[in-house]
Scaffold this motif. Structure first.
Motif, PDB file in Angstrom:
ATOM      1  N   LYS A   5       0.856  -1.192   0.000  1.00 53.90           N
ATOM      2  CA  LYS A   5       0.000   0.000   0.000  1.00 53.90           C
ATOM      3  C   LYS A   5       0.889   1.239   0.000  1.00 53.90           C
ATOM      4  O   LYS A   5       1.716   1.420   0.878  1.00 53.90           O
ATOM      5  CB  LYS A   5      -0.888  -0.009   1.241  1.00 53.90           C
ATOM      6  CG  LYS A   5      -1.696   1.237   1.403  1.00 53.90           C
ATOM      7  CD  LYS A   5      -3.143   0.952   1.351  1.00 53.90           C
ATOM      8  CE  LYS A   5      -3.909   2.213   1.697  1.00 53.90           C
ATOM      9  NZ  LYS A   5      -4.954   2.489   0.818  1.00 53.90           N
ATOM     10  N   ILE A   6       0.721   2.063  -1.015  1.00 55.84           N
ATOM     11  CA  ILE A   6       1.490   3.301  -1.126  1.00 55.84           C
ATOM     12  C   ILE A   6       0.737   4.396  -0.391  1.00 55.84           C
ATOM     13  O   ILE A   6      -0.482   4.517  -0.507  1.00 55.84           O
ATOM     14  CB  ILE A   6       1.718   3.673  -2.607  1.00 55.84           C
ATOM     15  CG1 ILE A   6       2.537   2.590  -3.271  1.00 55.84           C
ATOM     16  CG2 ILE A   6       2.403   5.010  -2.721  1.00 55.84           C
ATOM     17  CD1 ILE A   6       2.751   2.769  -4.741  1.00 55.84           C
ATOM     18  N   SER A  38       5.510   1.404 -12.974  1.00 55.67           N
ATOM     19  CA  SER A  38       5.137   1.796 -11.613  1.00 55.67           C
ATOM     20  C   SER A  38       4.954   3.307 -11.527  1.00 55.67           C
ATOM     21  O   SER A  38       4.086   3.793 -10.796  1.00 55.67           O
ATOM     22  CB  SER A  38       6.170   1.309 -10.595  1.00 55.67           C
ATOM     23  OG  SER A  38       7.425   1.894 -10.847  1.00 55.67           O
ATOM     24  N   ARG A  42       1.523   5.111 -10.352  1.00 54.99           N
ATOM     25  CA  ARG A  42       1.508   6.111  -9.277  1.00 54.99           C
ATOM     26  C   ARG A  42       0.885   7.409  -9.789  1.00 54.99           C
ATOM     27  O   ARG A  42       0.094   8.047  -9.096  1.00 54.99           O
ATOM     28  CB  ARG A  42       2.932   6.368  -8.761  1.00 54.99           C
ATOM     29  CG  ARG A  42       3.030   7.412  -7.683  1.00 54.99           C
ATOM     30  CD  ARG A  42       2.303   7.013  -6.428  1.00 54.99           C
ATOM     31  NE  ARG A  42       2.483   8.027  -5.389  1.00 54.99           N
ATOM     32  CZ  ARG A  42       1.756   8.119  -4.310  1.00 54.99           C
ATOM     33  NH1 ARG A  42       0.805   7.250  -4.067  1.00 54.99           N
ATOM     34  NH2 ARG A  42       1.982   9.071  -3.434  1.00 54.99           N
TER      35      ARG A  42
END
Length: 75
Positions: A5-6, A38, A42
């Motif tokens: 989890k970012i 990625s 994001r």
């Protein structure tokens, strides 16, 4: 495989700044190929965050314009 989890940005401004930096890195060609996917993911997350915040503010403005002053809550 567990999904990492970012962290969610602290604010709209923080998300926008991170998004601008990410786009600059991608456009400059400085980002390695392995990081592009990625980075794109994001960026999509940050964009969705910014859109949600803007929509919340727009909804509040609509209420104010209609004369229905209600407290604003960031969701």
């Amino acid at each position: 495989m567990a999904k990492i989890k970012i962290a969610e940005p602290a604010s709209y401004e923080a998300a926008l700044e991170e998004l601008e930096q990410l786009v600059a890195r991608i456009e400059s060609g400085q980002m390695p190929l392995e990081q592009l996917l990625s980075g794109y993911q994001r960026g999509a997350t940050l964009l969705a965050f910014c859109r949600e915040r803007l929509e919340a503010v727009q909804d509040q403005i609509k209420l104010l314009d209609a004369g229905k002053v209600q407290p604003w809550t960031a969701e």
